[in-house]
Design an enzyme around this catalytic site. Structure first.
Site, PDB file in Angstrom:
ATOM      1  N   CYS A   1      -9.387   0.463   4.377  1.00 31.25           N
ATOM      2  CA  CYS A   1      -8.823   1.476   5.276  1.00 31.25           C
ATOM      3  C   CYS A   1      -9.929   2.136   6.091  1.00 31.25           C
ATOM      4  O   CYS A   1     -11.038   2.350   5.591  1.00 31.25           O
ATOM      5  CB  CYS A   1      -8.103   2.558   4.480  1.00 31.25           C
ATOM      6  SG  CYS A   1      -6.712   1.982   3.490  1.00 31.25           S
TER       7      CYS A   1
ATOM      8  N   GLY B   1       0.802  -1.214   0.000  1.00 32.93           N
ATOM      9  CA  GLY B   1       0.000   0.000   0.000  1.00 32.93           C
ATOM     10  C   GLY B   1       0.837   1.267   0.000  1.00 32.93           C
ATOM     11  O   GLY B   1       1.835   1.360   0.718  1.00 32.93           O
TER      12      GLY B   1
ATOM     13  N   ASN C   1      -7.372   0.230  -1.924  1.00 28.86           N
ATOM     14  CA  ASN C   1      -7.673  -0.537  -0.708  1.00 28.86           C
ATOM     15  C   ASN C   1      -8.742   0.182   0.111  1.00 28.86           C
ATOM     16  O   ASN C   1      -8.437   1.102   0.865  1.00 28.86           O
ATOM     17  CB  ASN C   1      -6.397  -0.718   0.121  1.00 28.86           C
ATOM     18  CG  ASN C   1      -6.644  -1.491   1.396  1.00 28.86           C
ATOM     19  OD1 ASN C   1      -7.750  -1.985   1.634  1.00 28.86           O
ATOM     20  ND2 ASN C   1      -5.637  -1.589   2.231  1.00 28.86           N
TER      21      ASN C   1
ATOM     22  N   ALA D   1      -1.430  -7.190  11.757  1.00 35.06           N
ATOM     23  CA  ALA D   1      -1.979  -5.854  11.975  1.00 35.06           C
ATOM     24  C   ALA D   1      -0.844  -4.856  11.766  1.00 35.06           C
ATOM     25  O   ALA D   1      -0.496  -4.080  12.653  1.00 35.06           O
ATOM     26  CB  ALA D   1      -2.570  -5.730  13.375  1.00 35.06           C
TER      27      ALA D   1
ATOM     28  N   ILE E   1     -10.244 -11.643  -2.031  1.00 32.28           N
ATOM     29  CA  ILE E   1     -10.697 -10.892  -0.852  1.00 32.28           C
ATOM     30  C   ILE E   1      -9.508 -10.283  -0.122  1.00 32.28           C
ATOM     31  O   ILE E   1      -8.383 -10.800  -0.223  1.00 32.28           O
ATOM     32  CB  ILE E   1     -11.485 -11.789   0.133  1.00 32.28           C
ATOM     33  CG1 ILE E   1     -10.625 -12.955   0.631  1.00 32.28           C
ATOM     34  CG2 ILE E   1     -12.741 -12.314  -0.515  1.00 32.28           C
ATOM     35  CD1 ILE E   1     -11.256 -13.798   1.741  1.00 32.28           C
TER      36      ILE E   1
ATOM     37  N   GLY F   1      -5.397 -17.225   0.132  1.00 31.69           N
ATOM     38  CA  GLY F   1      -4.930 -18.574   0.446  1.00 31.69           C
ATOM     39  C   GLY F   1      -4.358 -19.362  -0.717  1.00 31.69           C
ATOM     40  O   GLY F   1      -4.201 -20.580  -0.624  1.00 31.69           O
TER      41      GLY F   1
END
Length: 300
Positions: free
Chosen positions: A128, A45, A125, A69, A189, A242
Protein backbone atom coordinates in the site's frame (compact mmCIF):
# COMPACT_ATOMS: atom_id res chain seq x y z
CA UNK A 1 -0.08 -39.77 4.93
CA UNK A 2 -0.78 -36.16 5.90
CA UNK A 3 -1.16 -32.77 4.26
CA UNK A 4 -1.17 -30.94 7.60
CA UNK A 5 1.34 -28.12 8.03
CA UNK A 6 2.24 -25.84 10.89
CA UNK A 7 2.59 -22.17 9.98
CA UNK A 8 3.73 -19.71 12.66
CA UNK A 9 2.52 -22.05 15.39
CA UNK A 10 -0.89 -22.62 13.81
CA UNK A 11 -1.85 -26.05 12.42
CA UNK A 12 -3.60 -26.11 9.03
CA UNK A 13 -5.19 -29.21 7.51
CA UNK A 14 -3.35 -28.62 4.23
CA UNK A 15 -0.99 -26.00 2.79
CA UNK A 16 -3.44 -24.43 0.29
CA UNK A 17 -5.04 -21.03 0.78
CA UNK A 18 -6.29 -18.29 -1.53
CA UNK A 19 -4.43 -15.16 -2.62
CA UNK A 20 -5.94 -11.95 -1.32
CA UNK A 21 -8.13 -10.09 -3.78
CA UNK A 22 -8.90 -13.13 -5.93
CA UNK A 23 -11.46 -14.88 -3.75
CA UNK A 24 -13.38 -12.12 -1.97
CA UNK A 25 -14.25 -13.52 1.44
CA UNK A 26 -15.29 -16.80 -0.15
CA UNK A 27 -18.97 -15.96 -0.68
CA UNK A 28 -18.72 -15.88 -4.46
CA UNK A 29 -16.86 -19.20 -4.55
CA UNK A 30 -18.76 -21.16 -1.91
CA UNK A 31 -21.03 -22.79 -4.51
CA UNK A 32 -17.92 -24.24 -6.20
CA UNK A 33 -15.60 -24.86 -3.26
CA UNK A 34 -16.07 -26.35 0.20
CA UNK A 35 -14.38 -23.52 2.09
CA UNK A 36 -13.85 -25.74 5.09
CA UNK A 37 -11.69 -28.05 2.99
CA UNK A 38 -9.12 -25.36 2.24
CA UNK A 39 -6.13 -24.86 4.49
CA UNK A 40 -7.52 -21.35 4.95
CA UNK A 41 -9.38 -18.59 3.14
CA UNK A 42 -7.27 -15.45 2.78
CA UNK A 43 -9.67 -12.54 2.45
CA UNK A 44 -9.63 -9.53 0.19
CA UNK A 45 -7.88 -6.53 1.76
CA UNK A 46 -9.72 -5.01 4.73
CA UNK A 47 -9.20 -1.35 5.67
CA UNK A 48 -10.29 0.70 8.68
CA UNK A 49 -12.89 2.49 6.52
CA UNK A 50 -14.49 1.67 3.14
CA UNK A 51 -12.28 2.26 0.09
CA UNK A 52 -13.81 3.08 -3.29
CA UNK A 53 -10.89 1.81 -5.34
CA UNK A 54 -9.54 3.16 -8.62
CA UNK A 55 -11.49 4.44 -11.66
CA UNK A 56 -12.26 2.06 -14.51
CA UNK A 57 -11.02 0.48 -16.71
CA UNK A 58 -8.92 -1.31 -14.11
CA UNK A 59 -8.41 -4.85 -15.43
CA UNK A 60 -6.68 -5.98 -18.63
CA UNK A 61 -5.50 -9.31 -19.98
CA UNK A 62 -1.89 -9.85 -20.90
CA UNK A 63 0.09 -12.82 -22.20
CA UNK A 64 -0.13 -15.61 -19.61
CA UNK A 65 -1.61 -13.33 -17.00
CA UNK A 66 -3.55 -10.22 -16.16
CA UNK A 67 -3.11 -6.64 -15.01
CA UNK A 68 -5.25 -5.13 -12.29
CA UNK A 69 -5.46 -1.76 -10.61
CA UNK A 70 -8.55 -2.32 -8.45
CA UNK A 71 -7.13 -0.06 -5.78
CA UNK A 72 -8.02 -2.38 -2.87
CA UNK A 73 -11.72 -1.52 -3.04
CA UNK A 74 -13.37 -2.90 0.09
CA UNK A 75 -16.34 -2.16 2.39
CA UNK A 76 -14.21 -1.66 5.51
CA UNK A 77 -13.70 -3.44 8.83
CA UNK A 78 -17.23 -2.89 10.19
CA UNK A 79 -18.90 -4.71 7.30
CA UNK A 80 -16.23 -7.39 7.32
CA UNK A 81 -16.85 -8.21 11.00
CA UNK A 82 -20.65 -8.05 10.72
CA UNK A 83 -21.10 -9.87 7.40
CA UNK A 84 -18.04 -11.78 6.22
CA UNK A 85 -16.64 -13.33 9.40
CA UNK A 86 -19.95 -14.97 10.42
CA UNK A 87 -20.25 -16.43 6.92
CA UNK A 88 -16.74 -17.89 7.08
CA UNK A 89 -17.44 -19.33 10.54
CA UNK A 90 -20.63 -20.91 9.23
CA UNK A 91 -18.57 -22.61 6.49
CA UNK A 92 -15.99 -23.88 9.03
CA UNK A 93 -13.24 -22.01 7.21
CA UNK A 94 -9.90 -21.08 8.72
CA UNK A 95 -9.39 -17.35 8.16
CA UNK A 96 -6.39 -15.24 7.22
CA UNK A 97 -7.37 -11.57 7.01
CA UNK A 98 -5.46 -9.38 4.59
CA UNK A 99 -5.09 -5.90 6.08
CA UNK A 100 -4.47 -2.74 4.05
CA UNK A 101 -3.92 0.87 5.07
CA UNK A 102 -2.58 4.25 4.03
CA UNK A 103 -0.81 4.99 7.31
CA UNK A 104 0.66 3.07 10.22
CA UNK A 105 -2.38 4.07 12.28
CA UNK A 106 -4.72 2.46 9.71
CA UNK A 107 -3.02 -0.92 10.02
CA UNK A 108 -2.92 -0.74 13.79
CA UNK A 109 -6.63 0.10 14.00
CA UNK A 110 -7.66 -2.93 11.94
CA UNK A 111 -5.34 -5.25 13.88
CA UNK A 112 -6.84 -3.98 17.13
CA UNK A 113 -10.40 -4.47 15.86
CA UNK A 114 -9.61 -8.06 14.87
CA UNK A 115 -7.77 -8.98 18.07
CA UNK A 116 -10.74 -10.71 19.68
CA UNK A 117 -12.40 -11.94 16.47
CA UNK A 118 -12.35 -15.57 15.18
CA UNK A 119 -9.37 -14.98 12.89
CA UNK A 120 -6.39 -17.32 12.58
CA UNK A 121 -3.74 -14.99 11.15
CA UNK A 122 -3.28 -11.49 9.77
CA UNK A 123 -1.59 -10.83 6.43
CA UNK A 124 -0.36 -7.25 6.25
CA UNK A 125 -0.25 -5.80 2.74
CA UNK A 126 2.75 -3.47 2.78
CA UNK A 127 2.46 -2.76 -0.93
CA UNK A 128 0.00 0.00 0.00
CA UNK A 129 1.20 3.59 -0.66
CA UNK A 130 2.18 5.45 2.49
CA UNK A 131 0.35 8.78 2.26
CA UNK A 132 2.65 10.28 4.89
CA UNK A 133 5.79 9.42 2.91
CA UNK A 134 4.88 10.82 -0.49
CA UNK A 135 3.06 7.71 -1.71
CA UNK A 136 6.00 5.26 -1.59
CA UNK A 137 4.86 1.75 -0.68
CA UNK A 138 5.56 0.62 2.89
CA UNK A 139 7.17 -2.47 1.40
CA UNK A 140 9.80 -0.67 -0.64
CA UNK A 141 11.94 0.65 2.22
CA UNK A 142 13.31 -1.79 4.80
CA UNK A 143 13.10 0.65 7.71
CA UNK A 144 9.47 1.45 6.86
CA UNK A 145 8.57 -2.24 6.59
CA UNK A 146 10.21 -2.98 9.94
CA UNK A 147 8.39 -0.07 11.59
CA UNK A 148 4.94 -1.10 10.37
CA UNK A 149 5.62 -4.72 11.38
CA UNK A 150 6.59 -3.72 14.90
CA UNK A 151 3.55 -1.45 15.26
CA UNK A 152 1.10 -4.18 14.19
CA UNK A 153 2.79 -6.81 16.36
CA UNK A 154 2.29 -4.62 19.44
CA UNK A 155 -1.50 -4.86 19.14
CA UNK A 156 -2.19 -8.08 17.20
CA UNK A 157 -3.35 -11.17 19.06
CA UNK A 158 -2.92 -13.44 16.03
CA UNK A 159 0.30 -14.35 14.18
CA UNK A 160 1.30 -11.62 11.72
CA UNK A 161 2.39 -12.40 8.16
CA UNK A 162 3.94 -9.56 6.19
CA UNK A 163 3.15 -9.66 2.47
CA UNK A 164 6.23 -8.62 0.54
CA UNK A 165 6.32 -6.62 -2.68
CA UNK A 166 8.56 -7.95 -5.48
CA UNK A 167 9.10 -4.39 -6.73
CA UNK A 168 12.37 -3.99 -4.82
CA UNK A 169 16.06 -4.48 -5.55
CA UNK A 170 16.63 -7.18 -2.93
CA UNK A 171 13.68 -9.18 -1.62
CA UNK A 172 15.80 -10.77 1.13
CA UNK A 173 16.53 -7.34 2.59
CA UNK A 174 12.81 -6.73 2.98
CA UNK A 175 12.26 -10.18 4.50
CA UNK A 176 15.02 -9.64 7.06
CA UNK A 177 13.56 -6.23 7.91
CA UNK A 178 10.11 -7.58 8.76
CA UNK A 179 11.65 -10.50 10.64
CA UNK A 180 13.57 -7.96 12.73
CA UNK A 181 10.26 -6.16 13.34
CA UNK A 182 8.79 -9.34 14.83
CA UNK A 183 6.89 -10.86 11.89
CA UNK A 184 5.72 -14.44 12.43
CA UNK A 185 5.86 -15.21 8.72
CA UNK A 186 6.10 -13.68 5.25
CA UNK A 187 3.99 -14.10 2.13
CA UNK A 188 5.26 -13.45 -1.37
CA UNK A 189 5.03 -12.36 -4.00
CA UNK A 190 2.56 -9.56 -4.42
CA UNK A 191 2.01 -8.38 -8.00
CA UNK A 192 4.75 -7.02 -10.23
CA UNK A 193 4.21 -3.51 -11.58
CA UNK A 194 3.26 -3.53 -15.26
CA UNK A 195 1.63 -1.47 -17.99
CA UNK A 196 -0.39 -2.04 -21.17
CA UNK A 197 -1.07 0.37 -24.02
CA UNK A 198 -4.34 0.22 -25.96
CA UNK A 199 -2.92 0.62 -29.46
CA UNK A 200 -6.29 1.21 -31.13
CA UNK A 201 -7.18 4.02 -28.73
CA UNK A 202 -3.58 5.27 -28.38
CA UNK A 203 -3.88 5.45 -24.62
CA UNK A 204 -3.37 3.42 -21.46
CA UNK A 205 -5.42 0.21 -21.25
CA UNK A 206 -5.92 0.87 -17.53
CA UNK A 207 -6.99 4.24 -16.15
CA UNK A 208 -4.36 4.09 -13.41
CA UNK A 209 -1.67 3.73 -16.12
CA UNK A 210 0.31 1.16 -14.14
CA UNK A 211 -1.15 -2.01 -12.64
CA UNK A 212 -0.25 -5.19 -10.79
CA UNK A 213 0.70 -8.09 -13.03
CA UNK A 214 -0.20 -11.60 -11.88
CA UNK A 215 -0.72 -15.07 -13.29
CA UNK A 216 1.56 -17.73 -14.78
CA UNK A 217 3.83 -15.07 -16.30
CA UNK A 218 5.17 -14.13 -12.84
CA UNK A 219 5.73 -17.66 -11.52
CA UNK A 220 9.46 -18.03 -12.26
CA UNK A 221 10.13 -14.73 -10.49
CA UNK A 222 7.96 -15.79 -7.56
CA UNK A 223 9.63 -19.20 -7.18
CA UNK A 224 13.07 -17.55 -7.22
CA UNK A 225 12.08 -15.01 -4.58
CA UNK A 226 10.46 -17.64 -2.34
CA UNK A 227 13.64 -19.72 -2.54
CA UNK A 228 15.83 -16.73 -1.67
CA UNK A 229 13.65 -15.63 1.25
CA UNK A 230 13.27 -19.16 2.65
CA UNK A 231 17.07 -19.27 2.91
CA UNK A 232 17.38 -15.74 4.29
CA UNK A 233 14.99 -15.84 7.28
CA UNK A 234 13.96 -18.30 9.98
CA UNK A 235 10.22 -17.53 9.81
CA UNK A 236 7.92 -19.53 7.49
CA UNK A 237 7.05 -18.49 3.94
CA UNK A 238 3.63 -18.45 2.26
CA UNK A 239 4.37 -18.65 -1.46
CA UNK A 240 2.25 -17.39 -4.33
CA UNK A 241 2.50 -16.11 -7.88
CA UNK A 242 1.06 -17.91 -10.89
CA UNK A 243 0.06 -21.17 -9.20
CA UNK A 244 -2.46 -22.96 -11.44
CA UNK A 245 -2.06 -26.64 -10.62
CA UNK A 246 -0.46 -29.21 -8.34
CA UNK A 247 2.92 -29.12 -10.07
CA UNK A 248 3.09 -25.35 -9.59
CA UNK A 249 2.26 -25.73 -5.90
CA UNK A 250 4.93 -28.41 -5.51
CA UNK A 251 7.54 -26.07 -7.01
CA UNK A 252 6.84 -23.48 -4.33
CA UNK A 253 6.89 -26.07 -1.54
CA UNK A 254 10.17 -27.54 -2.76
CA UNK A 255 11.60 -24.02 -2.98
CA UNK A 256 10.88 -23.56 0.73
CA UNK A 257 7.29 -22.37 1.11
CA UNK A 258 5.33 -23.92 3.99
CA UNK A 259 1.98 -22.89 2.49
CA UNK A 260 0.89 -21.73 -0.96
CA UNK A 261 -1.83 -19.36 -2.17
CA UNK A 262 -3.82 -19.66 -5.39
CA UNK A 263 -4.75 -16.33 -6.97
CA UNK A 264 -5.39 -15.52 -10.62
CA UNK A 265 -6.25 -19.16 -11.38
CA UNK A 266 -9.45 -18.75 -9.36
CA UNK A 267 -10.80 -16.40 -12.05
CA UNK A 268 -10.66 -18.96 -14.85
CA UNK A 269 -11.00 -22.12 -12.77
CA UNK A 270 -13.03 -21.72 -9.57
CA UNK A 271 -12.16 -25.31 -8.62
CA UNK A 272 -8.39 -24.68 -8.74
CA UNK A 273 -7.80 -24.76 -4.99
CA UNK A 274 -9.54 -28.08 -4.33
CA UNK A 275 -8.04 -29.64 -7.48
CA UNK A 276 -4.60 -28.75 -6.11
CA UNK A 277 -5.44 -30.27 -2.72
CA UNK A 278 -6.57 -33.47 -4.49
CA UNK A 279 -3.32 -33.45 -6.47
CA UNK A 280 -1.18 -33.03 -3.36
CA UNK A 281 -2.99 -35.96 -1.73
CA UNK A 282 -2.19 -38.13 -4.76
CA UNK A 283 1.41 -36.94 -4.80
CA UNK A 284 2.02 -37.78 -1.14
CA UNK A 285 0.49 -41.22 -1.66
CA UNK A 286 2.31 -41.97 -4.93
CA UNK A 287 5.67 -40.84 -3.51
CA UNK A 288 5.19 -42.87 -0.36
CA UNK A 289 5.64 -39.83 1.89
CA UNK A 290 4.44 -39.71 5.47
CA UNK A 291 3.73 -35.99 5.17
CA UNK A 292 3.76 -33.17 2.65
CA UNK A 293 6.26 -31.47 4.96
CA UNK A 294 8.86 -34.02 3.79
CA UNK A 295 9.36 -32.04 0.58
CA UNK A 296 9.31 -28.47 1.97
CA UNK A 297 12.59 -26.82 1.03
CA UNK A 298 13.99 -30.05 -0.41
CA UNK A 299 15.95 -28.31 -3.17
CA UNK A 300 19.18 -26.39 -2.68
Amino acid sequence: MSLEVNFAGKPFKNPVTTASGTFGSGMEYSEFVDLGRLGAVTTKGVASVPWEGNPTPRIAETHAGMLNAIGLQNPGIDTFIQRDLPFLQEKNARVIVNVCGRSKEDYVEVAERLAEEPVDMLEINISCPNVKAGGIAFGQKPEMAEEITRAVKQVAKQPVIMKLSPNVTDITEMARAVEAGGADGVSLINTLTGMKIDVARKTFAIANQTAGMSGPCVKPVAVRMVYQVAHAVKIPVLGMGGIQNTEDALEFLMAGATMVAVGTANFFNPYATTEIIDGLERYVKDEGLSSITDIIGCVG
